[in-house]
Design a protein around this motif. Structure first.
Motif, PDB file in Angstrom:
ATOM      1  N   GLU A 102       0.828  -1.204   0.000  1.00 57.94           N
ATOM      2  CA  GLU A 102       0.000   0.000   0.000  1.00 57.94           C
ATOM      3  C   GLU A 102       0.865   1.256   0.000  1.00 57.94           C
ATOM      4  O   GLU A 102       0.576   2.226  -0.701  1.00 57.94           O
ATOM      5  N   LEU A 103       1.923   1.223   0.791  1.00 62.53           N
ATOM      6  CA  LEU A 103       2.843   2.357   0.834  1.00 62.53           C
ATOM      7  C   LEU A 103       3.433   2.628  -0.548  1.00 62.53           C
ATOM      8  O   LEU A 103       3.490   3.782  -1.002  1.00 62.53           O
ATOM      9  N   VAL A 104       3.881   1.582  -1.219  1.00 62.38           N
ATOM     10  CA  VAL A 104       4.478   1.748  -2.544  1.00 62.38           C
ATOM     11  C   VAL A 104       3.458   2.334  -3.521  1.00 62.38           C
ATOM     12  O   VAL A 104       3.790   3.197  -4.348  1.00 62.38           O
ATOM     13  N   LEU A 105       2.215   1.918  -3.399  1.00 61.94           N
ATOM     14  CA  LEU A 105       1.176   2.419  -4.302  1.00 61.94           C
ATOM     15  C   LEU A 105       0.851   3.890  -4.070  1.00 61.94           C
ATOM     16  O   LEU A 105       0.330   4.549  -4.972  1.00 61.94           O
ATOM     17  N   THR A 106       1.168   4.442  -2.894  1.00 57.95           N
ATOM     18  CA  THR A 106       0.955   5.880  -2.699  1.00 57.95           C
ATOM     19  C   THR A 106       1.892   6.703  -3.587  1.00 57.95           C
ATOM     20  O   THR A 106       1.685   7.906  -3.756  1.00 57.95           O
ATOM     21  N   GLY A 107       2.901   6.061  -4.157  1.00 60.10           N
ATOM     22  CA  GLY A 107       3.753   6.753  -5.108  1.00 60.10           C
ATOM     23  C   GLY A 107       3.021   7.142  -6.384  1.00 60.10           C
ATOM     24  O   GLY A 107       3.437   8.071  -7.081  1.00 60.10           O
ATOM     25  N   VAL A 108       1.925   6.450  -6.697  1.00 54.29           N
ATOM     26  CA  VAL A 108       1.135   6.789  -7.882  1.00 54.29           C
ATOM     27  C   VAL A 108       0.430   8.121  -7.682  1.00 54.29           C
ATOM     28  O   VAL A 108       0.390   8.969  -8.584  1.00 54.29           O
ATOM     29  N   THR A 109      -0.124   8.331  -6.478  1.00 62.35           N
ATOM     30  CA  THR A 109      -0.896   9.538  -6.194  1.00 62.35           C
ATOM     31  C   THR A 109      -0.042  10.638  -5.561  1.00 62.35           C
ATOM     32  O   THR A 109      -0.514  11.753  -5.354  1.00 62.35           O
ATOM     33  N   ASN A 110       1.236  10.298  -5.241  1.00 60.69           N
ATOM     34  CA  ASN A 110       2.156  11.246  -4.600  1.00 60.69           C
ATOM     35  C   ASN A 110       1.558  11.804  -3.315  1.00 60.69           C
ATOM     36  O   ASN A 110       1.597  13.009  -3.052  1.00 60.69           O
ATOM     37  N   THR A 111       1.008  10.923  -2.504  1.00 59.83           N
ATOM     38  CA  THR A 111       0.418  11.283  -1.222  1.00 59.83           C
ATOM     39  C   THR A 111       1.049  10.436  -0.127  1.00 59.83           C
ATOM     40  O   THR A 111       1.647   9.393  -0.392  1.00 59.83           O
ATOM     41  N   ILE A 112       0.912  10.893   1.120  1.00 59.37           N
ATOM     42  CA  ILE A 112       1.446  10.128   2.243  1.00 59.37           C
ATOM     43  C   ILE A 112       0.585   8.900   2.512  1.00 59.37           C
ATOM     44  O   ILE A 112       1.087   7.792   2.717  1.00 59.37           O
ATOM     45  N   GLU A 113      -0.741   9.111   2.517  1.00 62.05           N
ATOM     46  CA  GLU A 113      -1.697   8.033   2.770  1.00 62.05           C
ATOM     47  C   GLU A 113      -2.388   7.636   1.468  1.00 62.05           C
ATOM     48  O   GLU A 113      -2.327   8.362   0.468  1.00 62.05           O
ATOM     49  N   LEU A 114      -3.065   6.500   1.482  1.00 64.17           N
ATOM     50  CA  LEU A 114      -3.880   6.114   0.344  1.00 64.17           C
ATOM     51  C   LEU A 114      -5.032   7.098   0.184  1.00 64.17           C
ATOM     52  O   LEU A 114      -5.647   7.518   1.173  1.00 64.17           O
ATOM     53  N   VAL A 115      -5.337   7.455  -1.042  1.00 63.85           N
ATOM     54  CA  VAL A 115      -6.426   8.388  -1.321  1.00 63.85           C
ATOM     55  C   VAL A 115      -7.765   7.652  -1.183  1.00 63.85           C
ATOM     56  O   VAL A 115      -7.944   6.578  -1.772  1.00 63.85           O
ATOM     57  N   PRO A 116      -8.704   8.202  -0.406  1.00 62.18           N
ATOM     58  CA  PRO A 116     -10.017   7.548  -0.255  1.00 62.18           C
ATOM     59  C   PRO A 116     -10.699   7.330  -1.605  1.00 62.18           C
ATOM     60  O   PRO A 116     -10.657   8.177  -2.492  1.00 62.18           O
ATOM     61  N   ARG A 117     -11.284   6.168  -1.748  1.00 64.11           N
ATOM     62  CA  ARG A 117     -12.060   5.780  -2.935  1.00 64.11           C
ATOM     63  C   ARG A 117     -11.205   5.688  -4.199  1.00 64.11           C
ATOM     64  O   ARG A 117     -11.725   5.631  -5.301  1.00 64.11           O
ATOM     65  N   TRP A 118      -9.875   5.701  -4.048  1.00 59.80           N
ATOM     66  CA  TRP A 118      -8.985   5.501  -5.200  1.00 59.80           C
ATOM     67  C   TRP A 118      -8.547   4.043  -5.247  1.00 59.80           C
ATOM     68  O   TRP A 118      -8.243   3.438  -4.209  1.00 59.80           O
ATOM     69  N   SER A 119      -8.523   3.489  -6.436  1.00 62.03           N
ATOM     70  CA  SER A 119      -8.080   2.105  -6.602  1.00 62.03           C
ATOM     71  C   SER A 119      -7.018   2.045  -7.689  1.00 62.03           C
ATOM     72  O   SER A 119      -7.198   2.631  -8.776  1.00 62.03           O
ATOM     73  N   PRO A 120      -5.921   1.354  -7.433  1.00 60.54           N
ATOM     74  CA  PRO A 120      -4.892   1.217  -8.472  1.00 60.54           C
ATOM     75  C   PRO A 120      -5.361   0.301  -9.580  1.00 60.54           C
ATOM     76  O   PRO A 120      -6.210  -0.581  -9.374  1.00 60.54           O
ATOM     77  N   THR A 121      -4.788   0.503 -10.752  1.00 63.70           N
ATOM     78  CA  THR A 121      -5.076  -0.382 -11.878  1.00 63.70           C
ATOM     79  C   THR A 121      -4.283  -1.681 -11.702  1.00 63.70           C
ATOM     80  O   THR A 121      -3.309  -1.729 -10.940  1.00 63.70           O
ATOM     81  N   PRO A 122      -4.668  -2.744 -12.400  1.00 65.66           N
ATOM     82  CA  PRO A 122      -3.874  -3.977 -12.343  1.00 65.66           C
ATOM     83  C   PRO A 122      -2.424  -3.747 -12.769  1.00 65.66           C
ATOM     84  O   PRO A 122      -1.506  -4.348 -12.213  1.00 65.66           O
ATOM     85  N   GLU A 123      -2.210  -2.844 -13.724  1.00 63.84           N
ATOM     86  CA  GLU A 123      -0.844  -2.546 -14.166  1.00 63.84           C
ATOM     87  C   GLU A 123      -0.054  -1.869 -13.052  1.00 63.84           C
ATOM     88  O   GLU A 123       1.138  -2.158 -12.856  1.00 63.84           O
ATOM     89  N   GLN A 124      -0.687  -0.972 -12.328  1.00 68.55           N
ATOM     90  CA  GLN A 124      -0.014  -0.291 -11.215  1.00 68.55           C
ATOM     91  C   GLN A 124       0.304  -1.266 -10.081  1.00 68.55           C
ATOM     92  O   GLN A 124       1.372  -1.197  -9.468  1.00 68.55           O
ATOM     93  N   GLU A 125      -0.604  -2.189  -9.828  1.00 64.91           N
ATOM     94  CA  GLU A 125      -0.342  -3.203  -8.799  1.00 64.91           C
ATOM     95  C   GLU A 125       0.830  -4.091  -9.213  1.00 64.91           C
ATOM     96  O   GLU A 125       1.683  -4.436  -8.383  1.00 64.91           O
ATOM     97  N   ALA A 126       0.885  -4.456 -10.480  1.00 67.71           N
ATOM     98  CA  ALA A 126       1.985  -5.289 -10.969  1.00 67.71           C
ATOM     99  C   ALA A 126       3.309  -4.531 -10.891  1.00 67.71           C
ATOM    100  O   ALA A 126       4.350  -5.109 -10.535  1.00 67.71           O
ATOM    101  N   GLN A 127       3.288  -3.227 -11.201  1.00 62.62           N
ATOM    102  CA  GLN A 127       4.488  -2.403 -11.102  1.00 62.62           C
ATOM    103  C   GLN A 127       4.970  -2.335  -9.651  1.00 62.62           C
ATOM    104  O   GLN A 127       6.172  -2.440  -9.377  1.00 62.62           O
ATOM    105  N   ALA A 128       4.038  -2.164  -8.720  1.00 69.18           N
ATOM    106  CA  ALA A 128       4.408  -2.127  -7.298  1.00 69.18           C
ATOM    107  C   ALA A 128       5.074  -3.427  -6.882  1.00 69.18           C
ATOM    108  O   ALA A 128       6.093  -3.424  -6.179  1.00 69.18           O
ATOM    109  N   ASP A 129       4.525  -4.541  -7.331  1.00 71.10           N
ATOM    110  CA  ASP A 129       5.104  -5.844  -6.970  1.00 71.10           C
ATOM    111  C   ASP A 129       6.501  -6.004  -7.559  1.00 71.10           C
ATOM    112  O   ASP A 129       7.417  -6.535  -6.904  1.00 71.10           O
TER     113      ASP A 129
END
Length: 263
Positions: A102-129
């Motif tokens: 989850e922390l790594v995925l906050t790099g997509v939104t450039n925020t400290i915490e996860l953005v409410p109601r935001w969901s990463p794409t499958p490509e973004q999840e694969a990039q994080a992994d």
């Protein structure tokens, strides 16, 4: 915003920084080309973090010009520009118990915490992994932030900074507080990262030569806000120059690509 694939990644020309009447940087000039890996070194209070803030479009110069990815500060929306940069600060202000993924995925939104109601794409999840694996954090993928060691936090933050595929990665004393094993794991991960992303440029701030990765190509020595030397790392990190920079006689050695200093 259009980002050119040619020309320097960074260019600073005769930059001064004055804050509250105090001159923090004086007549600094620096050019960073694609694929170069710079180290900013100097004693505490030399101006290293101030210079890194300029290069990361966080602060503006009082005099002189700074261009980041071909865009001059003062003539560009810095918030948009920062989306093309990766900035790693070991003093990350996360207060919740996000998992590493989850922390790594906050790099997509450039925020400290996860953005409410935001969901990463499958490509973004694969990039994080992929980035978690690259930084040697596979076994800690689902671990929560408060349970991570300082070294694990550093590697997770680098993976986070790489999520938007930045052209430039800025590292502010990434080995701060690490024990010997954690430091070596971090430096090994940085060397691997640089080899796998040959077009990306990096700038790393430290005041310890032992914290420089093997892949470091250039260095700049700062003392009291002024540049003492700048250029290819083997020309800058000499016994004479480093001794003058830190105002203390030291002997510089390089073994298998790694630097060390002793009195």
């Amino acid at each position: 915003m259009n980002i050119s694939d040619t020309g320097p990644v960074l260019r600073a020309e005769d930059v001064d920084v004055v804050r509250d009447g105090t001159l923090l940087l004086r007549s600094i000039s620096l050019t960073v080309e694609r694929g170069e890996h710079w180290a900013l070194l100097g004693p505490n209070g030399a101006g290293k973090s101030t210079l890194l803030a300029l290069l990361g479009a966080v602060k503006h110069p009082s005099r002189g010009a700074v261009e980041v990815l071909g865009h001059r500060l003062g003539r560009v929306d810095v918030r948009e520009l920062r989306s093309f940069l990766g900035h790693v600060n070991p003093r990350h202000e996360l207060e919740s118990g996000l998992r590493v993924r989850e922390l790594v995925l906050t790099g997509v939104t450039n925020t400290i915490e996860l953005v409410p109601r935001w969901s990463p794409t499958p490509e973004q999840e694969a990039q994080a992994d992929r980035l978690i694996d690259l930084m040697g954090m596979t076994a800690r993928r689902d671990s929560r932030w408060p349970t991570l060691s300082q070294g694990e936090r550093g590697r997770a933050l680098i993976a986070r900074a790489l999520m938007p595929s930045p052209r430039l990665l800025l590292l502010d004393e990434p080995a701060t507080g690490l024990d010997l094993a954690a430091r070596e794991q971090l430096l090994s991960s940085l060397d691997t990262l640089r080899r796998e992303h040959p077009e990306m440029a990096t700038v790393l701030v430290t005041h310890h030569l032992e914290e420089l990765p093997v892949t470091t190509t250039h260095a700049l020595l700062l003392r009291e806000g002024e540049c003492m030397a700048s250029g290819p790392v083997s020309d800058v990190l000499t016994t004479d120059l480093v001794s003058k920079c830190f105002d203390h006689p030291v002997q510089i050695a390089r073994t298998d690509g790694r630097w060390s200093a002793r009195a």
